[in-house]
Motif scaffolding. Structure first.
Motif, short mmCIF file in Angstrom:
data_model
loop_
_atom_site.label_atom_id
_atom_site.label_comp_id
_atom_site.label_asym_id
_atom_site.label_seq_id
_atom_site.Cartn_x
_atom_site.Cartn_y
_atom_site.Cartn_z
N ALA A 14 22.66 17.07 33.42
CA ALA A 14 22.70 18.33 32.67
C ALA A 14 22.66 19.51 33.62
O ALA A 14 23.40 20.49 33.45
N GLU A 15 21.84 19.39 34.66
CA GLU A 15 21.76 20.46 35.65
C GLU A 15 23.08 20.68 36.36
O GLU A 15 23.47 21.82 36.64
N LEU A 18 25.22 22.67 33.95
CA LEU A 18 24.72 24.05 33.82
C LEU A 18 25.01 24.87 35.07
O LEU A 18 25.43 26.03 34.97
N TYR A 25 19.37 28.63 33.23
CA TYR A 25 18.55 27.73 32.43
C TYR A 25 17.12 27.66 32.96
O TYR A 25 16.86 27.96 34.12
N VAL A 30 15.33 21.98 30.02
CA VAL A 30 16.24 20.89 30.37
C VAL A 30 15.49 19.57 30.51
O VAL A 30 15.95 18.53 30.05
N ASN A 33 14.95 18.27 27.02
CA ASN A 33 16.10 18.18 26.09
C ASN A 33 17.43 17.81 26.74
O ASN A 33 18.47 17.98 26.11
N ARG A 34 17.42 17.30 27.95
CA ARG A 34 18.68 17.10 28.68
C ARG A 34 19.72 16.30 27.90
O ARG A 34 20.87 16.69 27.81
N ILE A 37 20.97 18.33 24.87
CA ILE A 37 21.87 19.42 25.26
C ILE A 37 23.27 18.87 25.52
O ILE A 37 24.26 19.40 25.04
N GLU A 68 26.63 26.75 26.98
CA GLU A 68 25.57 27.75 26.82
C GLU A 68 25.02 27.73 25.40
O GLU A 68 23.80 27.79 25.18
N TYR A 71 22.78 24.65 25.07
CA TYR A 71 21.51 24.87 25.75
C TYR A 71 20.62 25.79 24.92
O TYR A 71 19.44 25.50 24.69
#
Length: 109
Positions: A14-15, A18, A25, A30, A33-34, A37, A68, A71
């Motif tokens: 996820a990172e 993002l 973020y 994250v 909720n990764r 998301i 976005e 997220y």
């Protein structure tokens, strides 16, 4: 394959997504909720019927908007309330089925 799709193939977390799409973020959001998301991001992309017809810049822009939005869904809410995955949807349905009005517990006057 385009440069954009080549870049997407390299994204794993996820990172990664993002950072790639320059979405600011909070790591705590994250961490909790990764998967939610990323699933919501996928759902938004799937609902966007014409994203594949865009050029790389258009696709990148649209992907960023959807990421976005996904997220932010979890910044203002949580995974259970959002019912991202089937298990959450089923649990919400079961809870609704088990609802007992207070009046029925107290009896009629």
């Amino acid at each position: 394959m385009s440069d954009f799709t080549d870049d997407l193939d390299d994204l794993e977390t996820a990172e990664d997504f993002l950072r790639y799409f320059h979405v600011t973020y909070d790591q705590r959001v994250v961490n909790v909720n990764r998967l939610h998301i990323l699933q919501r991001f996928h759902d938004y992309l799937s609902a966007d019927g014409d994203v594949e017809s865009l050029d790389d810049n258009g696709m990148s822009s649209r992907y960023r908007v959807h990421l976005e939005r996904a997220y932010l869904d979890f910044v203002v809410s949580n995974a259970i309330a959002e019912k991202t995955f089937k298990v959450h949807k089923e649990e919400a349905r079961k809870m609704a089925d088990r609802f007992v009005p207070l009046d029925s517990l107290l009896g009629s006057p």
